[in-house]
Design an enzyme around this catalytic site. Structure first.
Site, PDB file in Angstrom:
ATOM      1  N   GLU A 198       0.825  -1.211   0.000  1.00 33.56           N
ATOM      2  CA  GLU A 198       0.000   0.000   0.000  1.00 33.56           C
ATOM      3  C   GLU A 198       0.859   1.261   0.000  1.00 33.56           C
ATOM      4  OE1 GLU A 198      -3.312   0.038   2.667  1.00 33.56           O
ATOM      5  OE2 GLU A 198      -3.868  -2.015   2.184  1.00 33.56           O
TER       6      GLU A 198
ATOM      7  N   LYS B 128     -15.728  -1.407   3.317  1.00 34.07           N
ATOM      8  CA  LYS B 128     -15.122  -1.631   2.004  1.00 34.07           C
ATOM      9  C   LYS B 128     -16.239  -2.116   1.099  1.00 34.07           C
ATOM     10  CE  LYS B 128     -10.662  -3.322   3.853  1.00 34.07           C
ATOM     11  NZ  LYS B 128     -10.028  -4.548   4.411  1.00 34.07           N
TER      12      LYS B 128
END
Ligand code: PGA
Ligand code: ZN
Length: 405
Positions: free
Chosen positions: A179, A311
């Site tokens: 990430e 999410k």
């Protein structure tokens, strides 16, 4: 997706550390692209999904998502694929916004935001995102004193640079994790935490007051038997030992949030962590609640967690994820809208976080194009709305604010 004169598209992300109850990613298997190809998923969009959505009014997100649900009613979207339903559902949202000529966040129906979500930014990667060099998955910061998105992102970038300088001075820079956070070139979890504090100080900021620490333990990945395996330390800890390790970290470092502090099946651990930390810190459920309204309500009733990570691809549709946000707010929880470790240039998540009135937005670090795409979109949204950042919720019970403030 074509609709009148407009066309819109969306891309589903993918995760590396998934909850067992979340919508699954449909992949072809076999040898092509290491089995990760999505030819079948794309065919499902072009055939099955197209057949049911053709002629449906894109303004009716609920109806479009209901039709997707009918194609595969299982919460895990086992047959059709969560990537199929997520991409299709988000494309409907984008098409509706394009047709009305409004930003996507506005299409979510929350009205004009009076505040924007506060960035939660990864500085050091770990866990499944960095070949398990350290066990903890995300070492993040939350700018606390920043008043707007620009200020928050500048602070995050300066902390990132500060940690980079500290690593370089030790001869330990080694690229970035999944990430975009620094690769965890550290000998212990405590060293990573101390590096964050050093980075904050190098940026001329006050640890805790200006910039605080937040951790995603992603503890489902560490669960072994009745306890937790810290492979990087050659240790196995019982639930009580792991809890006291977390307590020690919270005493020594300015930590304001703990995500998935215990494994998704360790209901007692999650309850104990919420009891111990929940008054003053966010105890965030990710794998523990997988963006499911039902699981969030159930966890809240049992005293597990005080905040939900949302999410959209865990739920599989915009409507199902919005229901999860509502369930979290009904429980008095805070809301963090999050990207995945496997991301693309799609920027929907910035709009979802703004439109749903999230407290925090988590999209990884401040490097790598798929990350900066989201931060840049948030900056662009902020340019059109002269509103401050949401105050950082102190614990679960302080955040029942709605999008209208
Ligand atoms: P992911 O997890 O790798 O499954 O996207 C990210 C997170 O745990 O927040
Ligand atoms: Zn997580």
């Amino acid at each position: 997706m074509h609709c009148g004169d407009v066309s819109a598209r969306a891309i589903a992300p993918a995760g590396a550390s998934r909850g067992s109850a979340e919508a699954v990613d449909r992949r072809d298997g076999g040898t092509r692209l290491g089995g990760m190809d999505v030819t079948e998923a794309v065919a499902a969009v072009n055939e099955e999904v197209r057949a049911v959505l053709l002629g449906v009014d894109v303004m009716d997100q609920g109806r479009a998502d209901q039709l997707l649900d009918e194609l595969d009613p299982s919460p895990t979207r086992e047959r059709l694929g969560g990537n199929v339903t997520t991409a299709a559902s988000l494309a409907v949202l984008h098409a509706a916004a394009a047709l009305r000529g409004v930003p996507v966040w506005m299409q979510l129906g929350g009205g004009a935001p009076t505040a924007l979500p506060r960035p939660e930014v990864q500085i050091i990667g770990g866990g499944a995102h960095a070949a398990r060099t350290v066990d903890v998955q995300d070492f993040m910061i939350v700018p606390m004193s920043a008043r707007n998105v620009d200020e928050a992102l500048v602070q995050a970038a300066e902390v990132y640079l500060g940690v980079g300088t500290a690593l370089k001075s030790r001869g330990r820079v080694n690229g970035v994790a999944d990430e975009g956070g620094h690769w965890p070139e550290v000998d212990s979890h405590e060293e990573a935490l101390a590096l964050l504090v050093e980075g904050i100080e190098r940026a001329g900021l006050i640890p805790g007051a200006d910039v605080a620490i937040s951790l995603d333990l992603a503890a489902s990945e560490l669960a072994e038997g009745e306890g937790y395996r810290l492979a990087s330390e050659g240790l196995w800890l019982s639930r009580a030992e792991w809890l006291s390790r977390l307590e020690q970290w919270c005493t020594e470092f300015p930590i304001v949030a703990l995500e998935d502090p215990f494994g998704e099946f360790d209901l007692e651990g999650l309850r104990a962590a919420t009891e111990l930390f929940g008054d003053s810190r966010l105890v965030i459920g990710d794998d523990a609640v997988v963006s499911s309204a039902e699981r969030i309500s159930e966890a809240a009733a049992a005293g597990r967690c005080n905040a939900a990570l949302i999410k959209v691809n865990q739920a599989g549709t915009v409507t199902a994820a919005a229901e999860a946000v509502r369930a979290a707010r009904d429980a008095g929880w805070s809301v963090i809208v999050s990207a995945r470790s496997g991301e693309t240039e799609d920027v929907s998540v910035a709009h979802l976080a703004v439109g749903w009135g999230a407290d925090l937005i988590k999209v990884g670090s401040i490097t790598r194009g798929e990350r900066t795409a989201k931060w840049n979109e948030l900056l662009r949204i902020a340019e059109t709305l002269d509103v401050p950042l949401r105050p950082m919720p102190a614990g679960g019970q302080t955040s029942t604010r709605t999008n209208r403030g």
